[in-house]
Design a protein around this motif. Sequence first.
Motif, PDB file in Angstrom:
ATOM      1  N   ARG A  86      -8.433 -27.796 -85.775  1.00  0.00           N
ATOM      2  CA  ARG A  86      -8.048 -26.443 -85.331  1.00  0.00           C
ATOM      3  C   ARG A  86      -6.757 -26.021 -86.008  1.00  0.00           C
ATOM      4  O   ARG A  86      -6.694 -24.975 -86.650  1.00  0.00           O
ATOM      5  N   GLN A  87      -5.737 -26.868 -85.928  1.00  0.00           N
ATOM      6  CA  GLN A  87      -4.435 -26.460 -86.460  1.00  0.00           C
ATOM      7  C   GLN A  87      -4.463 -26.325 -87.988  1.00  0.00           C
ATOM      8  O   GLN A  87      -3.960 -25.344 -88.544  1.00  0.00           O
TER       9      GLN A  87
ATOM     10  N   HIS B 213      -4.088 -22.954 -90.127  1.00  0.00           N
ATOM     11  CA  HIS B 213      -2.993 -22.876 -91.091  1.00  0.00           C
ATOM     12  C   HIS B 213      -3.546 -22.421 -92.455  1.00  0.00           C
ATOM     13  O   HIS B 213      -2.985 -21.539 -93.108  1.00  0.00           O
TER      14      HIS B 213
ATOM     15  N   SER C 179      -4.352 -18.850 -92.437  1.00  0.00           N
ATOM     16  CA  SER C 179      -3.132 -18.028 -92.466  1.00  0.00           C
ATOM     17  C   SER C 179      -2.647 -17.854 -93.901  1.00  0.00           C
ATOM     18  O   SER C 179      -2.179 -16.774 -94.282  1.00  0.00           O
TER      19      SER C 179
ATOM     20  N   GLY D  99      -2.693 -14.413 -95.523  1.00  0.00           N
ATOM     21  CA  GLY D  99      -1.303 -14.073 -95.865  1.00  0.00           C
ATOM     22  C   GLY D  99      -1.145 -13.530 -97.283  1.00  0.00           C
ATOM     23  O   GLY D  99      -0.115 -12.944 -97.614  1.00  0.00           O
TER      24      GLY D  99
ATOM     25  N   GLU E 228       0.970  -9.073 -99.133  1.00  0.00           N
ATOM     26  CA  GLU E 228       1.835  -9.091-100.317  1.00  0.00           C
ATOM     27  C   GLU E 228       1.070  -8.679-101.574  1.00  0.00           C
ATOM     28  O   GLU E 228       1.610  -8.005-102.457  1.00  0.00           O
TER      29      GLU E 228
ATOM     30  N   TYR F  60      -5.713 -16.934 -87.134  1.00  0.00           N
ATOM     31  CA  TYR F  60      -4.760 -17.095 -88.236  1.00  0.00           C
ATOM     32  C   TYR F  60      -3.458 -16.493 -87.729  1.00  0.00           C
ATOM     33  O   TYR F  60      -3.443 -15.806 -86.698  1.00  0.00           O
TER      34      TYR F  60
ATOM     35  N   VAL G 245       9.466 -14.545 -93.042  1.00  0.00           N
ATOM     36  CA  VAL G 245       8.177 -15.204 -92.746  1.00  0.00           C
ATOM     37  C   VAL G 245       8.131 -16.582 -93.413  1.00  0.00           C
ATOM     38  O   VAL G 245       7.790 -17.577 -92.777  1.00  0.00           O
TER      39      VAL G 245
ATOM     40  N   MET H 269       6.219 -15.858 -84.492  1.00  0.00           N
ATOM     41  CA  MET H 269       5.328 -16.734 -85.283  1.00  0.00           C
ATOM     42  C   MET H 269       5.277 -18.157 -84.737  1.00  0.00           C
ATOM     43  O   MET H 269       4.310 -18.870 -84.930  1.00  0.00           O
TER      44      MET H 269
ATOM     45  N   GLY I 129       4.865 -19.183 -81.932  1.00  0.00           N
ATOM     46  CA  GLY I 129       3.905 -19.360 -80.848  1.00  0.00           C
ATOM     47  C   GLY I 129       4.504 -19.102 -79.493  1.00  0.00           C
ATOM     48  O   GLY I 129       5.687 -18.752 -79.371  1.00  0.00           O
ATOM     49  N   PRO I 130       3.698 -19.268 -78.439  1.00  0.00           N
ATOM     50  CA  PRO I 130       4.174 -18.971 -77.086  1.00  0.00           C
ATOM     51  C   PRO I 130       5.343 -19.878 -76.697  1.00  0.00           C
ATOM     52  O   PRO I 130       5.608 -20.879 -77.358  1.00  0.00           O
TER      53      PRO I 130
ATOM     54  N   HIS J  57      -1.014 -26.626 -76.289  1.00  0.00           N
ATOM     55  CA  HIS J  57      -1.292 -27.843 -77.057  1.00  0.00           C
ATOM     56  C   HIS J  57      -0.073 -28.727 -77.297  1.00  0.00           C
ATOM     57  O   HIS J  57      -0.237 -29.880 -77.695  1.00  0.00           O
TER      58      HIS J  57
ATOM     59  N   ILE K  39      -2.707 -11.573 -81.288  1.00  0.00           N
ATOM     60  CA  ILE K  39      -3.578 -12.758 -81.404  1.00  0.00           C
ATOM     61  C   ILE K  39      -4.997 -12.401 -80.952  1.00  0.00           C
ATOM     62  O   ILE K  39      -5.982 -12.882 -81.510  1.00  0.00           O
TER      63      ILE K  39
HETATM   64  N1  BYC Z   1      -0.468 -16.570 -84.374  1.00  0.00           N
HETATM   65  O1  BYC Z   1      -0.488 -24.175 -77.651  1.00  0.00           O
HETATM   66  P1  BYC Z   1       0.127 -23.391 -78.743  1.00  0.00           P
HETATM   67  C1  BYC Z   1       2.704 -19.187 -93.482  1.00  0.00           C
HETATM   68  C2  BYC Z   1      -2.220 -19.725 -80.774  1.00  0.00           C
HETATM   69  S1  BYC Z   1       1.300 -19.660 -92.736  1.00  0.00           S
HETATM   70  C3  BYC Z   1      -1.742 -16.766 -83.976  1.00  0.00           C
HETATM   71  O2  BYC Z   1       1.604 -23.360 -78.814  1.00  0.00           O
HETATM   72  P2  BYC Z   1      -0.055 -24.948 -81.179  1.00  0.00           P
HETATM   73  C4  BYC Z   1       2.736 -18.300 -94.654  1.00  0.00           C
HETATM   74  C5  BYC Z   1      -2.548 -21.192 -80.982  1.00  0.00           C
HETATM   75  O3  BYC Z   1      -3.334 -21.381 -82.147  1.00  0.00           O
HETATM   76  C6  BYC Z   1       1.768 -19.544 -91.016  1.00  0.00           C
HETATM   77  N2  BYC Z   1      -2.070 -17.665 -83.019  1.00  0.00           N
HETATM   78  O4  BYC Z   1      -0.532 -23.854 -80.133  1.00  0.00           O
HETATM   79  C7  BYC Z   1       1.594 -18.022 -95.381  1.00  0.00           C
HETATM   80  C8  BYC Z   1      -3.281 -21.498 -79.692  1.00  0.00           C
HETATM   81  O5  BYC Z   1      -4.607 -20.942 -79.721  1.00  0.00           O
HETATM   82  P3  BYC Z   1      -5.928 -21.866 -79.954  1.00  0.00           P
HETATM   83  C9  BYC Z   1       0.932 -20.371 -90.133  1.00  0.00           C
HETATM   84  C10 BYC Z   1      -1.058 -18.380 -82.479  1.00  0.00           C
HETATM   85  O6  BYC Z   1      -1.132 -25.130 -82.178  1.00  0.00           O
HETATM   86  C11 BYC Z   1       1.630 -17.128 -96.419  1.00  0.00           C
HETATM   87  C12 BYC Z   1      -2.543 -20.655 -78.673  1.00  0.00           C
HETATM   88  O7  BYC Z   1      -1.916 -19.612 -79.390  1.00  0.00           O
HETATM   89  N3  BYC Z   1       1.567 -21.649 -89.907  1.00  0.00           N
HETATM   90  O8  BYC Z   1       3.659 -19.518 -92.915  1.00  0.00           O
HETATM   91  O9  BYC Z   1       0.497 -26.147 -80.498  1.00  0.00           O
HETATM   92  C13 BYC Z   1       2.825 -16.467 -96.736  1.00  0.00           C
HETATM   93  C14 BYC Z   1      -1.495 -21.441 -77.884  1.00  0.00           C
HETATM   94  O10 BYC Z   1      -0.403 -21.881 -78.705  1.00  0.00           O
HETATM   95  C15 BYC Z   1       0.269 -18.225 -82.873  1.00  0.00           C
HETATM   96  C16 BYC Z   1       0.879 -22.655 -89.351  1.00  0.00           C
HETATM   97  O11 BYC Z   1      -0.289 -22.520 -89.080  1.00  0.00           O
HETATM   98  C17 BYC Z   1       0.566 -17.277 -83.862  1.00  0.00           C
HETATM   99  N4  BYC Z   1       1.812 -17.036 -84.297  1.00  0.00           N
HETATM  100  O12 BYC Z   1       1.210 -24.218 -81.888  1.00  0.00           O
HETATM  101  C18 BYC Z   1       3.974 -16.766 -96.026  1.00  0.00           C
HETATM  102  C19 BYC Z   1       1.629 -23.958 -89.179  1.00  0.00           C
HETATM  103  N5  BYC Z   1       1.038 -19.077 -82.166  1.00  0.00           N
HETATM  104  O13 BYC Z   1      -5.750 -22.522 -81.314  1.00  0.00           O
HETATM  105  C20 BYC Z   1       3.949 -17.691 -94.973  1.00  0.00           C
HETATM  106  C21 BYC Z   1       0.824 -24.996 -88.447  1.00  0.00           C
HETATM  107  C22 BYC Z   1       0.222 -19.736 -81.338  1.00  0.00           C
HETATM  108  O14 BYC Z   1      -5.977 -22.876 -78.857  1.00  0.00           O
HETATM  109  N6  BYC Z   1       0.578 -24.623 -87.086  1.00  0.00           N
HETATM  110  N7  BYC Z   1      -1.049 -19.313 -81.513  1.00  0.00           N
HETATM  111  O15 BYC Z   1      -7.091 -20.905 -79.942  1.00  0.00           O
HETATM  112  C23 BYC Z   1       1.437 -24.870 -86.056  1.00  0.00           C
HETATM  113  O16 BYC Z   1       2.526 -25.381 -86.246  1.00  0.00           O
HETATM  114  C24 BYC Z   1       0.981 -24.541 -84.666  1.00  0.00           C
HETATM  115  O17 BYC Z   1      -0.427 -24.418 -84.684  1.00  0.00           O
HETATM  116  C25 BYC Z   1       1.635 -23.270 -84.055  1.00  0.00           C
HETATM  117  C26 BYC Z   1       1.045 -23.061 -82.654  1.00  0.00           C
HETATM  118  C27 BYC Z   1       3.135 -23.455 -83.932  1.00  0.00           C
HETATM  119  C28 BYC Z   1       1.324 -22.041 -84.922  1.00  0.00           C
END
Ligand code: BYC
Length: 332
Positions: free
Chosen positions: A50-51, A55, A58, A62, A66, A121, A142, A211, A213-214, A221, A285
């Motif tokens: 999922r994560q 990602h 995104s 993303g 741009e 995303y 960002v 960005m 998250g909550p 999670h 979202i």
């Molecule tokens: N937007 O339990 P939580 C980039 C969802 S790429 C949408 O805290 P988690 C870049 C979350 O998925 C940026 N959804 O979740 C690219 C979950 O829903 P599901 C992306 C969000 O996974 C191009 C629910 O809310 N980076 O930087 O522990 C140009 C509950 O949240 C968001 C990544 O993906 C959001 N903002 O923590 C420039 C990094 N926030 O899945 C830049 C990797 C939360 O249960 N990902 N949700 O349906 C992570 O680090 C984590 O997945 C997150 C969320 C911090 C994003």
Amino acid sequence: MYTQALNVKEEATAASDPKLEARFQAHVDAELKIEPNDWMPEAYRKTLTRQISQHAHSEIVGMLPEGNWITRAPTLRRKAALLAKVQDEGGHGLYLYSAAETLGTSREQMFDQLLSGKAKYSSIFNYPTLTWADIGAIGWLVDGAAIMNQIPLCRCSYGPYARAMIRICKEESFHQRQGYEIMMTLARGTPEQKAMAQDALNRWWWPSVMMFGPSDKESQHSDVTMRWKIKRFSNDDLRQKFVDATVPQGHFIGLEFPDPDLKFNEKTKHWDFGAIDWSELKRVIAGDGPCNKQRMKQRRTAHDEGRWVREAALAYAEKRRNREVAAKVAAE
Ligand code: BYC
């Protein structure tokens, strides 16, 4: 492609074995990496898929806000840098899809999940890029937020994700600097240019803060992903680190943040900030941000327009396979 050499079926049958789970957790606690064919709890596989896939999505989505400015970049130097940045993002998406595939879900399945609206995303890419300064704000804020979130992911317990993140973070650093340099140039330019930079900061600040998250209280999670050392810091901790790093950068170039409650706290040595409008994050979202529909429409069109390339590649692979079989038969 990477799903072929996996023992996924065997793993699934052993999913809730307490002995295996204890061994898995001890491995993680000892800071050793989990590799694709190692035993892992099904919930670990699922949350990582999922994560990582979100990602990857995104990074790919993303590219759209741009990409919109490549033909309108103000100089050749800016155009070359932006082109390289957007290309890097496509590359990040591809490394990340490859990393997610090692968990047993094919790239086609992940694309289907994105295009059907099942997979999320990042919320940030549902905001419009109205002026050139938005390109500066995206790079500075960002990508700055992305680095804060992603540097700890280089130490994630899952080997393929951690390794992909190392290269991604190096490239994100260049992205952040190019964005800040655009903002600095505008902020030190004519009054109109400075106003454009300030307007971009006004519009991108709160979405960037969201960005992460909550809040920790609401995050579904975090508990389990921190125990499994996928995440190393909570959403709120990373958000605070981002605010602490970014506010002095904004002030240095003479910009103001759109938050009347932003204040340095001498006691905690952190920047206190105002209340976040969580209803906005939820709305974006859930698909109701300013550009959600437009972004998904563009992705679907791109996918449809690329169908002939996928079909041609498959037909070519089949032709080669048939030729090899025929050559083998002829040699016997
Ligand atoms: N937007 O339990 P939580 C980039 C969802 S790429 C949408 O805290 P988690 C870049 C979350 O998925 C940026 N959804 O979740 C690219 C979950 O829903 P599901 C992306 C969000 O996974 C191009 C629910 O809310 N980076 O930087 O522990 C140009 C509950 O949240 C968001 C990544 O993906 C959001 N903002 O923590 C420039 C990094 N926030 O899945 C830049 C990797 C939360 O249960 N990902 N949700 O349906 C992570 O680090 C984590 O997945 C997150 C969320 C911090 C994003």
